[in-house]
Structures are given as structure tokens and as C-alpha cells.
Scaffold this motif. Structure first.
Motif, PDB file in Angstrom:
ATOM      1  N   GLU A   1      -3.341  10.970 -16.975  1.00  0.00           N
ATOM      2  CA  GLU A   1      -2.356  11.994 -17.360  1.00  0.00           C
ATOM      3  C   GLU A   1      -1.244  12.145 -16.337  1.00  0.00           C
ATOM      4  O   GLU A   1      -0.236  12.792 -16.621  1.00  0.00           O
ATOM      5  N   SER A   2      -1.416  11.599 -15.126  1.00  0.00           N
ATOM      6  CA  SER A   2      -0.387  11.733 -14.091  1.00  0.00           C
ATOM      7  C   SER A   2       0.838  10.923 -14.493  1.00  0.00           C
ATOM      8  O   SER A   2       0.714   9.757 -14.881  1.00  0.00           O
ATOM      9  N   ILE A   3       2.015  11.518 -14.363  1.00  0.00           N
ATOM     10  CA  ILE A   3       3.238  10.832 -14.785  1.00  0.00           C
ATOM     11  C   ILE A   3       3.793   9.919 -13.689  1.00  0.00           C
ATOM     12  O   ILE A   3       4.867   9.349 -13.847  1.00  0.00           O
ATOM     13  N   ALA A   4       3.070   9.800 -12.585  1.00  0.00           N
ATOM     14  CA  ALA A   4       3.549   8.917 -11.507  1.00  0.00           C
ATOM     15  C   ALA A   4       3.829   7.522 -12.077  1.00  0.00           C
ATOM     16  O   ALA A   4       3.087   7.032 -12.930  1.00  0.00           O
ATOM     17  N   HIS A   5       4.890   6.896 -11.594  1.00  0.00           N
ATOM     18  CA  HIS A   5       5.324   5.575 -12.066  1.00  0.00           C
ATOM     19  C   HIS A   5       4.183   4.555 -11.897  1.00  0.00           C
ATOM     20  O   HIS A   5       3.437   4.630 -10.911  1.00  0.00           O
ATOM     21  N   PRO A   6       4.057   3.602 -12.833  1.00  0.00           N
ATOM     22  CA  PRO A   6       2.995   2.584 -12.700  1.00  0.00           C
ATOM     23  C   PRO A   6       3.024   1.868 -11.346  1.00  0.00           C
ATOM     24  O   PRO A   6       1.963   1.522 -10.807  1.00  0.00           O
ATOM     25  N   ASN A   7       4.212   1.661 -10.771  1.00  0.00           N
ATOM     26  CA  ASN A   7       4.278   1.011  -9.444  1.00  0.00           C
ATOM     27  C   ASN A   7       3.619   1.879  -8.375  1.00  0.00           C
ATOM     28  O   ASN A   7       2.973   1.381  -7.455  1.00  0.00           O
ATOM     29  N   PHE A   8       3.846   3.189  -8.480  1.00  0.00           N
ATOM     30  CA  PHE A   8       3.272   4.136  -7.517  1.00  0.00           C
ATOM     31  C   PHE A   8       1.743   4.092  -7.649  1.00  0.00           C
ATOM     32  O   PHE A   8       1.019   3.980  -6.656  1.00  0.00           O
ATOM     33  N   LYS A   9       1.263   4.119  -8.888  1.00  0.00           N
ATOM     34  CA  LYS A   9      -0.192   4.079  -9.105  1.00  0.00           C
ATOM     35  C   LYS A   9      -0.775   2.754  -8.593  1.00  0.00           C
ATOM     36  O   LYS A   9      -1.830   2.727  -7.972  1.00  0.00           O
ATOM     37  N   ARG A  10      -0.043   1.661  -8.844  1.00  0.00           N
ATOM     38  CA  ARG A  10      -0.536   0.349  -8.397  1.00  0.00           C
ATOM     39  C   ARG A  10      -0.670   0.323  -6.868  1.00  0.00           C
ATOM     40  O   ARG A  10      -1.625  -0.222  -6.326  1.00  0.00           O
ATOM     41  N   ALA A  11       0.300   0.920  -6.182  1.00  0.00           N
ATOM     42  CA  ALA A  11       0.249   0.949  -4.712  1.00  0.00           C
ATOM     43  C   ALA A  11      -1.000   1.711  -4.251  1.00  0.00           C
ATOM     44  O   ALA A  11      -1.645   1.336  -3.267  1.00  0.00           O
ATOM     45  N   PHE A  12      -1.361   2.766  -4.986  1.00  0.00           N
ATOM     46  CA  PHE A  12      -2.555   3.533  -4.622  1.00  0.00           C
ATOM     47  C   PHE A  12      -3.815   2.710  -4.878  1.00  0.00           C
ATOM     48  O   PHE A  12      -4.757   2.729  -4.093  1.00  0.00           O
ATOM     49  N   ILE A  13      -3.833   1.998  -5.996  1.00  0.00           N
ATOM     50  CA  ILE A  13      -5.034   1.221  -6.349  1.00  0.00           C
ATOM     51  C   ILE A  13      -5.234   0.085  -5.333  1.00  0.00           C
ATOM     52  O   ILE A  13      -6.357  -0.224  -4.950  1.00  0.00           O
ATOM     53  N   ARG A  14      -4.112  -0.464  -4.845  1.00  0.00           N
ATOM     54  CA  ARG A  14      -4.202  -1.549  -3.850  1.00  0.00           C
ATOM     55  C   ARG A  14      -4.474  -1.037  -2.446  1.00  0.00           C
ATOM     56  O   ARG A  14      -5.013  -1.752  -1.614  1.00  0.00           O
ATOM     57  N   GLY A  15      -4.038   0.179  -2.146  1.00  0.00           N
ATOM     58  CA  GLY A  15      -4.010   0.686  -0.770  1.00  0.00           C
ATOM     59  C   GLY A  15      -5.394   0.896  -0.173  1.00  0.00           C
ATOM     60  O   GLY A  15      -6.336   1.271  -0.865  1.00  0.00           O
ATOM     61  N   ALA A  16      -5.517   0.648   1.119  1.00  0.00           N
ATOM     62  CA  ALA A  16      -6.762   0.913   1.846  1.00  0.00           C
ATOM     63  C   ALA A  16      -6.512   2.079   2.814  1.00  0.00           C
ATOM     64  O   ALA A  16      -5.351   2.399   3.125  1.00  0.00           O
ATOM     65  N   ALA A  17      -7.591   2.664   3.295  1.00  0.00           N
ATOM     66  CA  ALA A  17      -7.470   3.817   4.189  1.00  0.00           C
ATOM     67  C   ALA A  17      -6.510   3.527   5.345  1.00  0.00           C
ATOM     68  O   ALA A  17      -5.663   4.351   5.700  1.00  0.00           O
ATOM     69  N   ARG A  18      -6.631   2.316   5.911  1.00  0.00           N
ATOM     70  CA  ARG A  18      -5.832   1.997   7.105  1.00  0.00           C
ATOM     71  C   ARG A  18      -4.339   1.806   6.800  1.00  0.00           C
ATOM     72  O   ARG A  18      -3.528   1.708   7.710  1.00  0.00           O
ATOM     73  N   ASP A  19      -3.991   1.722   5.508  1.00  0.00           N
ATOM     74  CA  ASP A  19      -2.572   1.598   5.153  1.00  0.00           C
ATOM     75  C   ASP A  19      -1.892   2.966   5.098  1.00  0.00           C
ATOM     76  O   ASP A  19      -0.661   3.052   5.086  1.00  0.00           O
ATOM     77  N   ALA A  20      -2.688   4.034   4.994  1.00  0.00           N
ATOM     78  CA  ALA A  20      -2.123   5.381   4.860  1.00  0.00           C
ATOM     79  C   ALA A  20      -1.980   5.992   6.258  1.00  0.00           C
ATOM     80  O   ALA A  20      -2.911   6.589   6.786  1.00  0.00           O
ATOM     81  N   MET A  21      -0.816   5.792   6.836  1.00  0.00           N
ATOM     82  CA  MET A  21      -0.606   6.138   8.250  1.00  0.00           C
ATOM     83  C   MET A  21       0.399   7.288   8.414  1.00  0.00           C
ATOM     84  O   MET A  21       1.319   7.413   7.608  1.00  0.00           O
ATOM     85  N   PRO A  22       0.250   8.073   9.493  1.00  0.00           N
ATOM     86  CA  PRO A  22       1.255   9.115   9.745  1.00  0.00           C
ATOM     87  C   PRO A  22       2.564   8.497  10.245  1.00  0.00           C
ATOM     88  O   PRO A  22       2.540   7.418  10.855  1.00  0.00           O
ATOM     89  N   THR A  23       3.671   9.173   9.992  1.00  0.00           N
ATOM     90  CA  THR A  23       4.967   8.681  10.470  1.00  0.00           C
ATOM     91  C   THR A  23       4.952   8.554  11.996  1.00  0.00           C
ATOM     92  O   THR A  23       4.366   9.382  12.687  1.00  0.00           O
ATOM     93  N   VAL A  24       5.618   7.509  12.465  1.00  0.00           N
ATOM     94  CA  VAL A  24       5.660   7.271  13.908  1.00  0.00           C
ATOM     95  C   VAL A  24       6.953   7.860  14.467  1.00  0.00           C
ATOM     96  O   VAL A  24       8.028   7.670  13.914  1.00  0.00           O
ATOM     97  N   GLN A  25       6.793   8.598  15.580  1.00  0.00           N
ATOM     98  CA  GLN A  25       7.957   9.188  16.271  1.00  0.00           C
ATOM     99  C   GLN A  25       8.274   8.314  17.482  1.00  0.00           C
ATOM    100  O   GLN A  25       7.402   8.072  18.312  1.00  0.00           O
ATOM    101  N   LEU A  26       9.528   7.863  17.584  1.00  0.00           N
ATOM    102  CA  LEU A  26       9.863   6.934  18.664  1.00  0.00           C
ATOM    103  C   LEU A  26      10.164   7.628  19.984  1.00  0.00           C
ATOM    104  O   LEU A  26       9.942   7.075  21.047  1.00  0.00           O
TER     105      LEU A  26
END
Ligand SMILES: Cc1cc2nc3c(=O)[nH]c(=O)nc-3n(C[C@H](O)[C@H](O)[C@H](O)COP(=O)(O)O)c2cc1C
Length: 343
Positions: free
Chosen positions: A214-239
Motif C-alpha cells: 500500500e506504500s506509494i513509495a516509487h518502485p525504485n525506492f522500494k527496490r533500493a530497500f529490498i537490496r539494501g543491507a544494514a551496513r549500507d544505511a549510514m549516518p551522514t558524514v560531517q567533514l
């Protein structure tokens, strides 16, 4: 799968306080996700016995009123609205919720101003606030919060520095006056069970619901979630600490790489005297403007923001919201039954 066919068991009784507070069958809040948590996902979660929450994000009052009415057309079950405290029209948004008889308002993104809490409560809504530390949790309860969410750094989107494992230990034993819901990294029922046993009234889950049918998120967005692993979900890096960035957990992509280059370039120009500090800071902050919409709605998963929690590795397919909820409850119930049988 019919979620209501899930065998009622001891997990239900561990969820009783949270479910009574929400007016739902299950003490599971659908974490509000900007652009994703609109009428379709929210109604699906509520219809499945959980508690959907509309993400107001940057919506203006008229748009929010429309979204609430749209959700009410799809469900007669309770749902909430998540308001960002720094929204310039916060008080009007509270009024929109009250006019539409929304029962629960979740204040996110900072400590809510006293008048907003007061208006919400006087108008008959229950107030849910995010507590980032024990002292603030106590303060929020004194200020009138009817329930709290504690969200660990495992979560998707804007995050604090402390994991849920630690926040739960620091806060759950000490806050008994109001229900406390836990969020961040929850992907399976066994984890739900363990937090309930630690004293949580229920859980809030975002990432696991992104790929609901039921989520209206774009199929590409959903695909990225289905492919993604825990280690890919990272906090933004501050330089550079003189140019602070707000920590957001998201899947790494071209955008996150370009953000590093962008920061480096701003810092170089600042050091060369080509740009003032304030202008440089704004430039960095504006980098992600509109980026979540680009990814969720337009499907630009290379340059948009793929906000996701570490539980993204447990998202393996698109499936109806009711099925996700049923799975979580079955896992929790099976773990409890197995433990009791083995004891
Ligand atoms: C794509 C995305 C967008 C989000 N947007 C919001 C938001 O607008 N407001 C908010 O309070 N939290 C937001 N969150 C956080 C969720 O409400 C929820 O607390 C979090 O996802 C829980 O952690 P989990 O993702 O590990 O389940 C967002 C999370 C994601 C993944």
C-alpha cells in the motif's frame, strides 16, 4: 493474510497498555515517514490493527486537512499525525488536527513548545513526544506528554547519537507514569518481545513498512530497500566541525558521495575567503532540500535521499501491511511460546 487471525496470546497482554493508549488492537505505531506516510500506508496500517501516523513534514495546514480527510475516507480506525515542532505554522497544524478529531498528535524534531502541547490537550488530543534522554523524558512528562517515543540511532531519517539498546536501559525502568514506545532498528518480532519485556508499551517501526504494497513509495525506492543491507544505511558524514551537518541515516548512493565533495568545496572556499561562514553553512544545509521527495516520489535513487534504518536488511520483498504486521506478531508469539516451553 488476515492479521486478525493471528492467535491472541501473551504478546497481546504485553501490548495491552500501549494498545489501550492508541485505541488499537496492537501497540505498533507506524513511524511517520515524510512522503511515504500518507493516506494509503497510514490507513492500511490502522486497518491492520496497528496505528498509522501521517507525516505532516512541510505540508501547509490546508494540505494536511486534505490528507487527514483522505485517510478518514480509507479507515474508521484511529491514526495519528506527526508534526515537526519547527514548522512555522505549528499552532495552525495542531488546530487542523483538532478540527478533524485526530486523537493523537506526535510532536517530532525537537522539544515541543508548551502552548502547542497545551492546545493539543485542551482540544482533546493525546500528545506523544520524542524523548532523547532520561532528563528530557521526565521533563516532557511534567510538561504534559501522554506518551513518549524513544528512538535509537539505528533508525532511519534524522537520528540522535545513542542506540536503542542503551536508551531503553536508561529510560524504560524510570518512566512508568506514561507509556513509552521504542523505535529504531526493529525488524522482527523477537526484538519487539524483548522490548515489551523490558517495559516498553509498544514499538514504532518505519523502515519495515516502506515496502508495504500500500506504500506509494516509487518502485525504485522500494527496490533500493529490498537490496539494501544494514551496513549500507549510514549516518551522514560531517567533514569539518565548524560546518555541522544534521545526522540522517540513509542508504549510501551518488548523493551521499556528492555531499562529501560539496562540503569539501564549501570548506575550501571558506578557507580561501571566498564565502562567509553563514553562507557556507546554508549552502551545506540546502544540499539535501527536496531530496527525500526526489527519491520517494520521483524514484531518483542516485541523487535523492534514501533515508532508511539499519533494519533495512530485513526488508526482503513487497508485501501487504497486514502481512508484515502478522509476521512480526507471529515471530514475537513464537519466541515467547518457545521460551515458556523450554523453561
Ligand atoms: C524515509 C523515512 C522518513 C522519515 N521521516 C520522518 C518524519 O518526517 N518525521 C519523523 O518524526 N520521523 C521520520 N522518520 C523516522 C520514523 O518515523 C521512525 O521513527 C523510524 O523509521 C524508526 O526506525 P526504523 O526505521 O529503524 O524502524 C523517517 C524514517 C524514514 C525511514
Amino acid at each position: 493474510m488476515d492479521v486478525f487471525a493471528t492467535p491472541a496470546g501473551a504478546v497481546d497482554s504485553l501490548m495491552a497498555r500501549g494498545a489501550a493508549f492508541l485505541g488499537t488492537r496492537y501497540a505498533i505505531l507506524g513511524g511517520a515517514m515524510s512522503w511515504v506516510s500518507e493516506r494509503n500506508l497510514v490507513a492500511a496500517l490502522s486497518n491492520a490493527g496497528a496505528f498509522g501516523v501521517i507525516a505532516c513534514g512541510a505540508m501547509m495546514p490546508d494540505r494536511l486537512a486534505e490528507e487527514i480527510a483522505g485517510t478518514q475516507a480509507l479507515t474508521d480506525k484511529p491514526f495519528g499525525v506527526n508534526l515537526i515542532t519547527m514548522h512555522p505554522n505549528l499552532m495552525e497544524l495542531v488546530q487542523v488536527c483538532l478540527d478533524a478529531k485526530v486523537g493523537h498528535i506526535v510532536f517530532a524534531g525537537g522539544i515541543p513548545p508548551g502552548p502547542a502541547i497545551k492546545a493539543a490537550k485542551e482540544g482533546g488530543a493525546k500528545v506523544i513526544c520524542f524523548a532523547p534522554a532520561l532528563a528530557l523524558a521526565k521533563k516532557l512528562v511534567r510538561s504534559g506528554a501522554d506518551a513518549l517515543v524513544i528512538e535509537g540511532s539505528e533508525a532511519g531519517g534524522h537520528i540522535g547519537p545513542v542506540s536503542l539498546t542503551v536508551l531503553a536501559q536508561e529510560i524504560l525502568p524510570h518512566i512508568r507514569d506514561v507509556p513509552v514506545f521504542v523505535a529504531g532498528g526493529i525488524g522482527r518480532g523477537e526484538a519487539i518481545l524483548s522490548y515489551l519485556e523490558m517495559g516498553a508499551a509498544g514499538v514504532q517501526i518505519g523502515t519495515r513498512f516502506v515496502c508495504a504494497t500500500e506504500s506509494i513509495a516509487h518502485p525504485n525506492f522500494k527496490r533500493a530497500f529490498i537490496r539494501g543491507a544494514a551496513r549500507d544505511a549510514m549516518p551522514t558524514v560531517q567533514l569539518d566541525e565548524s560546518f555541522p551537518v544534521i545526522p540522517v541515516r540513509a542508504l549510501q548512493n551518488e548523493g551521499t558521495k556528492r555531499f562529501l565533495e560539496h562540503q569539501a568545496e564549501v570548506i575550501r572556499r571558506y578557507k580561501a575567503g571566498e564565502v562567509a561562514k553563514e553562507a557556507g553553512q546554508l549552502d551545506i544545509e540546502h544540499f539535501w532540500a527536496g531530496a527525500l521527495r526526489r527519491a520517494v516520489i520521483d524514484g531518483d535513487v542516485e541523487n535523492g535521499s534514501l533515508m532508511a534504518g539499519q533494519s533495512v536488511g530485513m526488508v526482503t520483498k513487497e508485501q501487504p501491511a497486514a502481512e508484515i504486521i502478522a509476521e512480526l506478531l507471529e515471530q514475537a508469539q513464537a519466541a515467547l511460546t518457545a521460551r515458556r516451553a523450554g523453561a
